[in-house]
Write a protein that holds these residues in place. Structure first.
Motif, PDB file in Angstrom:
ATOM      1  N   THR A  84      48.877  14.473 -70.531  1.00 39.58           N
ATOM      2  CA  THR A  84      48.914  15.086 -69.211  1.00 39.58           C
ATOM      3  C   THR A  84      49.828  16.293 -69.272  1.00 39.58           C
ATOM      4  OG1 THR A  84      48.545  12.955 -68.125  1.00 39.58           O
ATOM      5  CG2 THR A  84      49.402  14.737 -66.753  1.00 39.58           C
ATOM      6  N   GLU A  96      50.874  20.861 -59.776  1.00 39.34           N
ATOM      7  CA  GLU A  96      49.605  20.702 -60.487  1.00 39.34           C
ATOM      8  C   GLU A  96      49.792  19.913 -61.785  1.00 39.34           C
ATOM      9  OE1 GLU A  96      46.560  21.783 -59.496  1.00 39.34           O
ATOM     10  OE2 GLU A  96      47.439  22.525 -57.650  1.00 39.34           O
ATOM     11  N   ASP A  98      47.041  17.891 -65.040  1.00 43.62           N
ATOM     12  CA  ASP A  98      45.727  17.449 -65.515  1.00 43.62           C
ATOM     13  C   ASP A  98      45.925  16.657 -66.792  1.00 43.62           C
ATOM     14  OD1 ASP A  98      43.630  18.783 -63.774  1.00 43.62           O
ATOM     15  OD2 ASP A  98      44.824  20.526 -64.365  1.00 43.62           O
ATOM     16  N   TYR A 100      44.196  15.496 -70.380  1.00 47.46           N
ATOM     17  CA  TYR A 100      43.198  15.933 -71.354  1.00 47.46           C
ATOM     18  C   TYR A 100      43.018  14.854 -72.419  1.00 47.46           C
ATOM     19  CZ  TYR A 100      44.170  20.313 -69.041  1.00 47.46           C
ATOM     20  OH  TYR A 100      44.331  21.287 -68.073  1.00 47.46           O
TER      21      TYR A 100
END
Length: 122
Positions: A84, A96, A98, A100
């Motif tokens: 992350t 933010e 994400d 992966y």
């Protein structure tokens, strides 16, 4: 025989009408990020200074901030584990972030500046 000659002549003539091949955007070389590594580049498209981390230098499931004053805009996750990436340098989920997948994820442009990351067990 005449049909074959005519066909060849038509093929040769139309070859000049086809658009020339456009070279693909240069992808990072596999050697730029070895298996087992998480690589982070300062600029998009895998450019600029690169930071490399492997599982021997980080704690699994712990926040790893990038060195002060640095961030990343592209990454390659070849750790074999999910990673992350966080906009926050403290891995806060109010900014933010994400995750992966591991093994061979190449991200030429992260949608925010990465300032920290976590590598997950699986």
């Amino acid at each position: 025989m005449r049909t074959t000659t005519t066909t060849l002549a038509l093929l040769a003539a139309t070859a000049f009408l086809l658009p020339a091949a456009v070279p693909a955007t240069a992808a990072p070389r596999i050697g730029d990020c070895a298996p087992g590594e998480l690589c982070l580049w300062a600029k998009a498209a895998f450019k600029g200074p690169r930071q490399v981390y492997d599982l021997t230098r980080i704690d699994i499931e712990s926040c790893t901030p990038l060195p002060p004053g640095t961030d990343a805009q592209s990454l390659a996750n070849r750790t074999g584990r999910p990673v992350t990436a966080y906009q926050s340098d403290e891995c806060q989920e109010t900014a933010e972030f994400d995750t992966y997948p591991g093994g061979g994820t190449w991200v030429p442009q992260v949608p925010y500046r990465v300032r920290a990351f976590k590598v997950w067990e699986s």
